[in-house]
Structures are given as structure tokens and as C-alpha cells.
Design a protein around this motif. Structure first.
Motif, PDB file in Angstrom:
ATOM      1  N   MET A  81       0.853  -1.201   0.000  1.00  0.00           N
ATOM      2  CA  MET A  81       0.000   0.000   0.000  1.00  0.00           C
ATOM      3  C   MET A  81       0.878   1.236   0.000  1.00  0.00           C
ATOM      4  SD  MET A  81      -3.077   0.887   2.636  1.00  0.00           S
ATOM      5  CE  MET A  81      -1.958   1.011   4.045  1.00  0.00           C
ATOM      6  N   GLN A  82       0.615   2.129  -0.934  1.00  0.00           N
ATOM      7  CA  GLN A  82       1.439   3.307  -1.089  1.00  0.00           C
ATOM      8  C   GLN A  82       0.649   4.532  -0.688  1.00  0.00           C
ATOM      9  OE1 GLN A  82       2.411   3.080  -5.197  1.00  0.00           O
ATOM     10  NE2 GLN A  82       3.841   1.405  -4.965  1.00  0.00           N
ATOM     11  N   GLN A  83       1.223   5.306   0.159  1.00  0.00           N
ATOM     12  CA  GLN A  83       0.561   6.520   0.608  1.00  0.00           C
ATOM     13  C   GLN A  83       1.070   7.709  -0.204  1.00  0.00           C
ATOM     14  OE1 GLN A  83      -1.854   6.721   2.603  1.00  0.00           O
ATOM     15  NE2 GLN A  83      -1.879   4.917   3.887  1.00  0.00           N
ATOM     16  N   ALA A  84       0.301   8.788  -0.211  1.00  0.00           N
ATOM     17  CA  ALA A  84       0.713   9.995  -0.913  1.00  0.00           C
ATOM     18  C   ALA A  84       1.846  10.667  -0.150  1.00  0.00           C
ATOM     19  CB  ALA A  84      -0.476  10.952  -1.060  1.00  0.00           C
ATOM     20  N   ASP A  85       2.794  11.256  -0.917  1.00  0.00           N
ATOM     21  CA  ASP A  85       3.921  11.946  -0.290  1.00  0.00           C
ATOM     22  C   ASP A  85       3.625  13.425  -0.083  1.00  0.00           C
ATOM     23  OD1 ASP A  85       5.426   9.616  -0.283  1.00  0.00           O
ATOM     24  OD2 ASP A  85       6.092   9.931  -2.344  1.00  0.00           O
ATOM     25  N   ALA A  86       2.618  13.919  -0.769  1.00  0.00           N
ATOM     26  CA  ALA A  86       2.263  15.331  -0.650  1.00  0.00           C
ATOM     27  C   ALA A  86       0.761  15.447  -0.488  1.00  0.00           C
ATOM     28  CB  ALA A  86       2.730  16.104  -1.883  1.00  0.00           C
ATOM     29  N   ASN A 114      -1.425  17.182  -2.030  1.00  0.00           N
ATOM     30  CA  ASN A 114      -2.205  17.235  -3.253  1.00  0.00           C
ATOM     31  C   ASN A 114      -1.977  16.036  -4.167  1.00  0.00           C
ATOM     32  OD1 ASN A 114       0.398  17.792  -3.930  1.00  0.00           O
ATOM     33  ND2 ASN A 114      -0.056  19.621  -5.185  1.00  0.00           N
ATOM     34  N   GLN A 115      -1.245  15.050  -3.702  1.00  0.00           N
ATOM     35  CA  GLN A 115      -0.999  13.848  -4.498  1.00  0.00           C
ATOM     36  C   GLN A 115      -1.996  12.767  -4.091  1.00  0.00           C
ATOM     37  OE1 GLN A 115       2.914  12.273  -4.111  1.00  0.00           O
ATOM     38  NE2 GLN A 115       2.487  10.420  -5.299  1.00  0.00           N
ATOM     39  N   ALA A 116      -2.670  12.208  -5.075  1.00  0.00           N
ATOM     40  CA  ALA A 116      -3.706  11.212  -4.778  1.00  0.00           C
ATOM     41  C   ALA A 116      -3.065   9.934  -4.250  1.00  0.00           C
ATOM     42  CB  ALA A 116      -4.507  10.904  -6.043  1.00  0.00           C
ATOM     43  N   PRO A 117      -3.558   9.397  -3.156  1.00  0.00           N
ATOM     44  CA  PRO A 117      -3.043   8.120  -2.653  1.00  0.00           C
ATOM     45  C   PRO A 117      -3.418   6.997  -3.609  1.00  0.00           C
ATOM     46  CG  PRO A 117      -4.993   8.785  -1.434  1.00  0.00           C
ATOM     47  CD  PRO A 117      -4.653   9.929  -2.327  1.00  0.00           C
ATOM     48  N   THR A 118      -2.593   5.979  -3.649  1.00  0.00           N
ATOM     49  CA  THR A 118      -2.815   4.886  -4.589  1.00  0.00           C
ATOM     50  C   THR A 118      -2.758   3.542  -3.882  1.00  0.00           C
ATOM     51  OG1 THR A 118      -0.465   4.769  -5.117  1.00  0.00           O
ATOM     52  CG2 THR A 118      -1.840   6.194  -6.506  1.00  0.00           C
ATOM     53  N   ILE A 119      -3.427   2.580  -4.488  1.00  0.00           N
ATOM     54  CA  ILE A 119      -3.395   1.189  -4.046  1.00  0.00           C
ATOM     55  C   ILE A 119      -2.922   0.377  -5.241  1.00  0.00           C
ATOM     56  CG2 ILE A 119      -4.788  -0.752  -3.225  1.00  0.00           C
ATOM     57  CD1 ILE A 119      -6.751   1.494  -2.158  1.00  0.00           C
ATOM     58  N   LYS A 162      -9.922   6.035  15.630  1.00  0.00           N
ATOM     59  CA  LYS A 162      -9.106   5.578  16.753  1.00  0.00           C
ATOM     60  C   LYS A 162      -8.743   4.115  16.616  1.00  0.00           C
ATOM     61  CE  LYS A 162      -9.121   5.366  21.799  1.00  0.00           C
ATOM     62  NZ  LYS A 162      -9.889   5.677  23.014  1.00  0.00           N
ATOM     63  N   ARG A 163      -9.682   3.305  16.098  1.00  0.00           N
ATOM     64  CA  ARG A 163      -9.452   1.862  16.008  1.00  0.00           C
ATOM     65  C   ARG A 163      -8.656   1.480  14.771  1.00  0.00           C
ATOM     66  NH1 ARG A 163     -14.602  -1.377  15.913  1.00  0.00           N
ATOM     67  NH2 ARG A 163     -15.470   0.478  14.930  1.00  0.00           N
ATOM     68  N   TYR A 164      -8.967   2.106  13.619  1.00  0.00           N
ATOM     69  CA  TYR A 164      -8.413   1.625  12.363  1.00  0.00           C
ATOM     70  C   TYR A 164      -7.313   2.499  11.781  1.00  0.00           C
ATOM     71  CZ  TYR A 164     -12.860  -0.881  12.624  1.00  0.00           C
ATOM     72  OH  TYR A 164     -13.918  -1.637  13.031  1.00  0.00           O
ATOM     73  N   GLY A 165      -7.223   3.758  12.170  1.00  0.00           N
ATOM     74  CA  GLY A 165      -6.213   4.627  11.611  1.00  0.00           C
ATOM     75  C   GLY A 165      -6.661   5.245  10.304  1.00  0.00           C
ATOM     76  N   THR A 166      -5.758   6.002   9.688  1.00  0.00           N
ATOM     77  CA  THR A 166      -6.053   6.694   8.435  1.00  0.00           C
ATOM     78  C   THR A 166      -6.141   5.703   7.282  1.00  0.00           C
ATOM     79  OG1 THR A 166      -4.876   8.641   9.247  1.00  0.00           O
ATOM     80  CG2 THR A 166      -5.289   8.501   6.871  1.00  0.00           C
ATOM     81  N   ALA A 167      -7.150   5.892   6.439  1.00  0.00           N
ATOM     82  CA  ALA A 167      -7.341   5.020   5.281  1.00  0.00           C
ATOM     83  C   ALA A 167      -6.770   5.680   4.030  1.00  0.00           C
ATOM     84  CB  ALA A 167      -8.823   4.723   5.081  1.00  0.00           C
ATOM     85  N   VAL A 168      -6.444   4.879   3.035  1.00  0.00           N
ATOM     86  CA  VAL A 168      -5.969   5.427   1.767  1.00  0.00           C
ATOM     87  C   VAL A 168      -7.067   6.294   1.142  1.00  0.00           C
ATOM     88  CG1 VAL A 168      -5.164   4.843  -0.553  1.00  0.00           C
ATOM     89  CG2 VAL A 168      -4.436   3.457   1.397  1.00  0.00           C
ATOM     90  N   ILE A 169      -8.276   5.753   1.069  1.00  0.00           N
ATOM     91  CA  ILE A 169      -9.431   6.551   0.654  1.00  0.00           C
ATOM     92  C   ILE A 169     -10.162   6.920   1.936  1.00  0.00           C
ATOM     93  CG2 ILE A 169     -11.535   6.615  -0.742  1.00  0.00           C
ATOM     94  CD1 ILE A 169     -10.336   4.437  -2.483  1.00  0.00           C
ATOM     95  N   ASP A 170      -9.823   8.056   2.501  1.00  0.00           N
ATOM     96  CA  ASP A 170     -10.348   8.449   3.808  1.00  0.00           C
ATOM     97  C   ASP A 170     -11.608   9.298   3.648  1.00  0.00           C
ATOM     98  OD1 ASP A 170     -10.343   8.369   6.537  1.00  0.00           O
ATOM     99  OD2 ASP A 170      -8.444   9.409   6.802  1.00  0.00           O
TER     100      ASP A 170
END
Length: 446
Positions: free
Chosen positions: A1-6, A8-13, A202-210
Motif C-alpha cells: 500500500m502506497q501513501q501519498a507523499d504530498a 495534493n498527491q492522490a493516494p494509490t493502491i 481511533k481503532r483503524y487509523g487513516t485510510a488510503v481513501i479516507d
């Protein structure tokens, strides 16, 4: 799983990582729609964190509103959201494709060896396990969706309406949507799910598509895209049914299967359980494609194999073509396999249309209360409806011949054991089904 570095950059799966998950899901999605939705929530929201709880439930609300198999449509929706049209097609097709091949083989085995004690014993043990899985999944969905007394009241009202008064499912859904919209005008906080979101984060954390992730470019509604999808879908429906009509005739069994399951796909709301009475009435009573006993056995096969429960239509198509010997007595298996493929095509085609055409509209509404409140109320109502279905299925397992013929204590013990395994020890559903099938085989042989 790749998160966005900025920011304004769309996160990707990664696409192939998602592909492998959808392929795996097609083989492990037991337990009917409730169980399948619970599996997707556990994998995509809780463990992998590819999509947030709020976005997941928003998509689920829309799928619950549609005719057809809601779990398969939910997979299509999330696959489309992650990887455009190709992602939706991959997720949706892989959700039922393994089940199609498995049911074609099992339908042939059923015809050849249906009276063999080993097969009958396995069916005997699987039914209690599936009953427990549906109850457990109902609890999981309800615990996530019913966040306040208002939503609980909607769920209870829906259960009473369908259990005691047999009110049609579409009417329950429409009433819940109207009620949610009206109540939200005066008490908007009841439908914002702010508390639920806080607990989820709190339970799951930040999602890629949040929750606050902007819709990707392909999820923005465009009239041109809508017309393109509807045109392609129209051709995919018209060409096969025209070919069947011109080459075989309108009254031919294959053509009638295509037409009948088109109506089933468009006219039946509430998922597979709502479709089954319609299919039974048409396939058994009107067309006579198979007997009542064969239809019941087909339901047992559908419950005990992965994939959406509506895949029982593949069994109906196989036996309908087989029993009619549509290609002659020397090609019975081929005739049955073609029947299964035809009914599967016309059953699932419109599920993809509903998602690929409608999802861009739904994605643009996930932060607008006037749209989300009715859908949240619908989810609450569906919890009550699923509970009714779980009780209905449990009745037929524990009292298979009716109240007058006595209580099945063996099935009750297996159901209780499966419930303990799921609720207390959180054992994987595959192990529960395997153990229950083994117990059923031993009891049946003894």
C-alpha cells in the motif's frame, strides 16, 4: 500500500495487490450477503485500511438501494473507486466467477451422485454453520451502523414491518429513506455519524481513501460517460438476446431464461433473499425447469459455496437446460453449462450498469446530509430486514419439516457450536463451515 507523499498527491493502491484480494475474495466469500459484506469490511476497512468506514458505509447504502446482489455490487463499487472501470469489472467479475465454475461442477455432481450419503451428510452439516454465520454478520453490521436510538428504532420498525406484517422490502426501504430525510432536517446530528467516525479513526487509523479524500477524476459525474456506459450496456444486453431469439426462437428455453432473469435482475430489491421467491415461482411453478426439491437443494448448494447467494440461479439454469436436454441426450453437461452461463450473464449485467453509471453521482454526495441521511436510515432498516432473514433461515434449519414435526436437536447443537466459535473465539468462517460439514457427515453416516 502506497501513501501519498504530498497533500495534493492522490493516494494509490497497487492494482495487482487489489486484483489478488478480489480473486481471494471470490473463493472465501461464504455466508451470504451479510457475511460477505462483513468479510469486505474486515479486510478493506479494518486490516488493510484501503477505504474508511464512512466511505464504505456510504457505498453500502447505495448498493442496498439497488436491485440485485448488494455484496457483489459493493465489491464492484470499491474496485471502481480504487482503479476506475477496469477495477470495478475485475472486482465484480471475480466475486462470482469462481462460484460459477464451482456450481457448474457441483450441479453435475448433484445430478449424478445426489443420493450418495457423503454428499447428503455434508449438506446436513453446512446448513447450521451458515445459519450461525448470517446471525454473526447481522450483529457485526448492526453494531457498526446503529449508532443512536433513532437508528435503532428504524431497524426495529423495519423488522416488525417485514416479520409481522410481511410489508414488501421496497416499501420498507422507501419509508426509511423518507423518514431519514425528514428527521435529519430537525436533528441532523443523528445522521452525521461523527461519533462513529471518531471511534473508527481511533481503532483503524487513516485510510488510503479516507473520509476527506477528494473523489478521483474518474469519479466525477459527466453526462458523456453516462451515455457511453448506457450505450455499451444496451448492446451487451440486446445482442445476446437478439441472437438467441433469431437462432432459437422466442419460446426456446435459453431465450426465456435470458428474459426471465433480466426481469429478476431489474425487479427484485433486497438482495438474493428477496430474489429467491421470485425465481422459485418462475423457474419451478411457471416454467417447470426444475422440481421444488431440486430448488431447495440448489439453495443449499448456494449457501455452502463461495460467492453471492444469487448464484443459485446458475444451478437453476444448469438443471433447467439439463432436464430439458436442450442439446440432445448426448450433450447434457454442455447444455447445462450453457444454461448456467446465460442466466449468470443476464443476472449480473445490470449490477455493473448500476454501479458504473450511478457511482459518480453517489460519490459526489458523500458529504451532503440531504443525500447521506436517507441512505443512513436505509442501512438501519436493512439491519432489521437481515435479522428477519436470519430468523427465517434458522427456522428452516431447526424445524426442517415445520413445528408440528419436531425440533432438530442435532442442528441446534451444531448451530450453537458455530455461534460460540464465531462470537467467542472469532474463528474464521471457512474453518467453521469445514468443521460443521464434517460433523454433519459423521452424524448422517451414524
Amino acid at each position: 500500500m502506497q501513501q501519498a507523499d504530498a497533500p495534493n498527491q492522490a493516494p494509490t493502491i497497487p492494482f495487482w495487490q487489489a486484483f489478488l484480494f478480489w480473486l481471494k475474495l471470490g473463493f472465501i466469500s461464504f455466508g451470504g450477503p451479510a457475511g460477505q459484506i462483513a468479510v469486505m469490511h474486515q479486510e478493506l476497512v479494518e486490516r488493510r485500511r484501503w477505504i474508511s468506514e464512512k466511505r464504505f458505509l456510504h457505498a453500502l447504502n447505495y448498493c442496498m438501494l439497488l436491485p440485485g446482489p448488494e455484496a457483489q455490487q459493493l465489491a464492484t463499487y470499491i474496485g471502481w473507486l480504487m482503479h476506475r472501470t477496469i477495477g470495478g469489472l475485475v472486482a465484480g467479475i471475480l466475486f462470482f466467477l469462481p462460484s460459477l465454475f464451482i456450481l457448474i461442477i457441483l450441479s453435475w455432481i448433484y445430478i449424478q451422485f445426489g443420493d450418495v450419503p457423503i454428499i447428503a451428510g455434508l449438506f446436513y452439516g453446512i446448513k447450521p454453520a451458515v445459519t450461525a454465520i448470517v446471525f454473526h454478520a447481522t450483529y457485526r453490521i448492526g453494531s457498526r451502523s446503529l449508532k443512536n436510538p433513532c437508528l435503532w428504532s428504524i431497524a426495529v420498525a423495519a423488522f416488525i414491518a417485514i416479520f409481522f406484517f410481511n410489508i414488501p422490502f421496497p416499501l420498507i426501504i422507501l419509508s426509511a429513506a423518507i423518514l431519514g430525510y425528514l428527521i435529519s432536517k430537525k436533528y441532523p446530528l443523528l445522521f452525521t455519524q461523527q461519533n462513529a467516525h471518531a471511534n473508527t479513526s481511533k481503532r483503524y487509523g487513516t485510510a488510503v481513501i479516507d473520509d476527506d479524500t477528494p473523489p478521483p477524476s474518474h469519479a466525477i459525474f459527466r453526462w458523456g460517460n453516462l451515455l457511453k456506459i448506457l450505450s455499451i450496456a444496451g448492446l451487451l444486453w440486446c445482442i445476446p438476446i437478439l441472437m438467441l431469439s433469431l437462432t432459437l426462437g422466442w419460446q426456446h428455453t435459453y431465450t426465456q431464461m435470458a428474459w426471465f432473469f433480466t426481469k429478476a435482475a431489474l425487479l427484485t430489491f433486497g438482495g438474493a433473499y428477496a430474489v429467491l421467491p421470485y425465481v422459485y415461482q418462475g423457474a419451478v411453478e411457471y416454467y417447470g425447469w426444475l422440481s421444488p426439491t431440486q430448488m431447495i437443494d440448489g439453495l443449499a448448494l448456494g449457501e455452502s459455496t463461495p460467492g453471492p447467494l444469487i448464484m443459485v440461479v446458475a444451478f437453476v439454469g444448469f438443471l433447467g437446460a439439463f432436464n430439458s436436454a436442450l442439446l440432445g441426450t448426448e450433450h447434457l453437461f454442455l447444455a447445462g453449462a450453457i444454461g448456467a452461463v446465460i442466466v449468470t450473464w443476464f443476472t449480473f449485467l445490470f449490477s455493473f450498469v448500476f454501479i458504473l453509471a450511478g457511482a459518480p453521482v453517489i460519490e459526489s454526495t458523500h458529504n451532503q446530509l440531504k443525500f447521506t441521511a436517507p441512505l443512513t436510515a436505509i442501512t438501519a432498516a436493512v439491519v432489521g430486514v437481515i435479522l428477519n432473514l436470519a430468523l427465517f433461515f434458522g427456522y428452516h434449519v431447526l424445524w426442517p419439516n415445520g413445528f408440528d414435526q419436531g425440533f432438530n436437536f442435532e442442528a441446534a447443537l451444531m448451530t450453537l457450536a458455530a455461534l460460540i466459535a464465531l462470537f467467542k473465539f472469532q474463528i474464521n468462517v471457512l474453518y467453521v463451515i469445514f468443521a460443521s460439514a464434517l460433523c454433519g457427515l459423521l452424524l448422517y453416516l451414524i
